[in-house]
Design an enzyme around this catalytic site. Structure first.
Site, short mmCIF file in Angstrom:
data_model
loop_
_atom_site.label_atom_id
_atom_site.label_comp_id
_atom_site.label_asym_id
_atom_site.label_seq_id
_atom_site.Cartn_x
_atom_site.Cartn_y
_atom_site.Cartn_z
N LYS A 1 -31.89 33.52 4.10
CA LYS A 1 -31.07 32.30 4.13
C LYS A 1 -29.63 32.73 3.82
O LYS A 1 -29.11 32.52 2.72
CB LYS A 1 -31.61 31.28 3.10
CG LYS A 1 -31.14 29.87 3.37
CD LYS A 1 -31.96 28.85 2.60
CE LYS A 1 -31.28 27.50 2.57
NZ LYS A 1 -31.08 26.88 3.87
N1 PMP Z 1 -34.78 26.45 8.83
C1 PMP Z 1 -33.51 26.58 8.46
C2 PMP Z 1 -32.55 27.29 9.35
C3 PMP Z 1 -33.07 26.01 7.24
O1 PMP Z 1 -31.80 26.12 6.87
C4 PMP Z 1 -34.00 25.31 6.45
C5 PMP Z 1 -33.55 24.68 5.15
N2 PMP Z 1 -33.61 25.59 4.09
C6 PMP Z 1 -35.32 25.21 6.88
C7 PMP Z 1 -35.68 25.79 8.08
C8 PMP Z 1 -36.36 24.50 6.06
O2 PMP Z 1 -36.66 25.27 4.91
P1 PMP Z 1 -37.13 24.61 3.55
O3 PMP Z 1 -38.31 23.80 3.85
O4 PMP Z 1 -37.45 25.79 2.70
O5 PMP Z 1 -35.99 23.80 3.03
#
Ligand code: PMP
Length: 307
Positions: free
Chosen positions: A159
Site C-alpha cells: 500500500k
Molecule cells: N485496493 C486498493 C487499491 C485499496 O487502496 C484498498 C483500500 N485499502 C483496497 C483494495 C481495500 O483494502 P482494505 O479492505 O484492506 O481496506
C-alpha cells in the site's frame, strides 16, 4: 472527505499538536512517493470504540515497508498501541485512522537511504454524506481506460503512495465520465479492482473475486467478506475475471475499509442484475455491519477495544 482538525497526531513516538505535525517541502516522500500507509477504521460499538482488524492492518503496513525497503523501527505491537493512544487522545468514537511511514527530510535524489524514516498516525471522524442510502443503492461504476500496474512494475501488494497515482487517474476519469467509481483491469485485461476497493461478482449464487495475481491489494475487508461468505455457506472462488463477467453478473460489490460492503448497481451504464442491491450482497453487508458495529458476536476476533 474534508479533514476536520483534531487535537493530536502521533509523530515519531509522541503525541504532538495537530498543527505541529508538519513536513519540510524537500522531504524525500513528497518528491519520490517513498511512503506507505494504511487506512483503518474504528467503530462505535455498545462496548465502546473498537478498531476493526487492527492487527491485520498493522501487519500489512509492516509488509508494505518491507516490500519497498523502508526500515520500520516500531514493532507491530507498538504501532497498535500508538493507534489506540491517538484515538483516545482525540476522544473519538467512530473514526478513520491513517498511519503513514515515509522518507523524510535529509537528502534529495532517488536513492532513498540517506533520508530518515518518519512515522505518523492521524485519526479523524469519518462522515460520509448519505451513507445509508449509498450502502442500499450502490454505485454506478465505469471500467477505466487506465490499467492496474503490470507485475514487475510497481508493487500492487504494497500500500505505497506511488500506486495511488494510478488510482487517482482512474477515479478522476470515472467522475469526468459521470460515474461514481472506477473498475480497473489488469495488464492482461482481466478485472483487477477499484481505485481503493476490491471487487466481487455473483453469478448464479457463486461469488467470485480476482486473485492476488491480478495486481490487487490484498484487501483486509476482502478476506473478512470471504470468511463471512464461508460462515454463511456461500461459495467464493478466487479466479481471473474477464471483463464480460461484470456485464453479466447478477450482483457485484466492492469491499474496503472505506467502501465496507458497497453494492455496484451498474457498470458502464449497464444495470447489474436488476440494478438494485442483490440478496447475497445484502446478507454479507448485514453480517459485516453486525460484527463491525458490535451488534453480533465477533467470532473471528476482528474488534480490538480502544479502552
Ligand atoms: N485496493 C486498493 C487499491 C485499496 O487502496 C484498498 C483500500 N485499502 C483496497 C483494495 C481495500 O483494502 P482494505 O479492505 O484492506 O481496506
Amino acid at each position: 472527505m474534508k479533514l476536520t482538525p483534531q487535537a493530536k497526531i502521533w509523530f515519531n513516538g509522541e503525541l504532538v499538536d495537530w498543527d505541529k505535525a508538519q513536513v519540510h517541502v524537500l522531504s524525500h516522500a513528497l518528491h519520490y512517493a517513498s511512503s506507505v500507509f494504511e487506512g483503518i477504521r474504528a467503530y462505535a460499538t455498545p462496548k465502546g470504540t473498537a478498531v476493526f482488524c487492527l492487527d491485520a492492518h498493522v501487519e500489512r503496513l509492516s509488509q508494505s515497508c518491507r516490500i519497498i525497503r523502508l526500515p520500520l523501527k516500531w514493532t507491530t505491537a507498538q504501532l497498535g498501541n500508538a493507534i489506540c493512544d491517538t484515538i483516545r487522545a482525540n476522544r473519538l468514537e467512530a473514526c478513520y485512522i491513517r498511519p503513514l511511514v515515509y522518507r523524510g527530510y535529509g537528502a534529495l535524489g532517488v536513492w532513498p537511504d540517506e533520508s530518515p524514516v518518519d512515522v505518523a498516525i492521524g485519526t479523524f471522524p469519518w462522515i460520509r454524506p448519505n451513507e445509508d442510502q449509498l450502502l442500499a443503492k450502490g454505485l454506478a461504476v465505469g471500467v477505466s481506460s487506465w490499467r492496474r500496474m503490470a507485475p514487475g512494475t510497481l508493487p500492487a501488494m504494497a500500500k505505497c503512495a506511488g500506486n495511488y497515482v494510478n488510482s487517482a487517474l482512474a477515479v478522476s476519469e470515472a467522475k469526468d465520465r459521470g460515474f461514481q467509481e472506477a473498475v480497473l483491469l489488469d495488464v492482461d485485461g482481466y478485472v483487477s479492482e477499484g481505485s481503493g476497493q476490491n471487487i466481487f461478482v455473483v453469478h448464479r449464487g457463486v461469488v467470485s473475486t480476482p486473485p492476488i495475481g491480478s495486481s490487487i491489494l490484498a484487501g483486509i475487508t476482502r478476506s473478512c467478506v470471504m470468511q463471512l461468505a464461508k460462515d454463511l455457506g456461500i461459495a467464493v472462488v478466487e479466479q481471473r475475471l474477464p471483463r464480460e463477467m461484470l456485464y453479466t453478473a447478477d450482483e457485484a460489490f466492492f469491499t474496503g475499509t472505506v467502501a465496507e460492503v458497497m453494492p455496484i448497481r451498474s457498470v458502464d451504464g449497464l444495470a447489474v442484475g436488476d440494478g438494485a442491491r442483490g440478496p447475497i450482497t445484502q446478507r454479507l453487508q448485514e453480517r459485516f455491519f453486525a460484527i463491525a458495529r458490535g451488534r453480533a458476536e465477533d467470532p473471528h476476533g476482528w474488534l480490538t477495544p480502544v479502552g
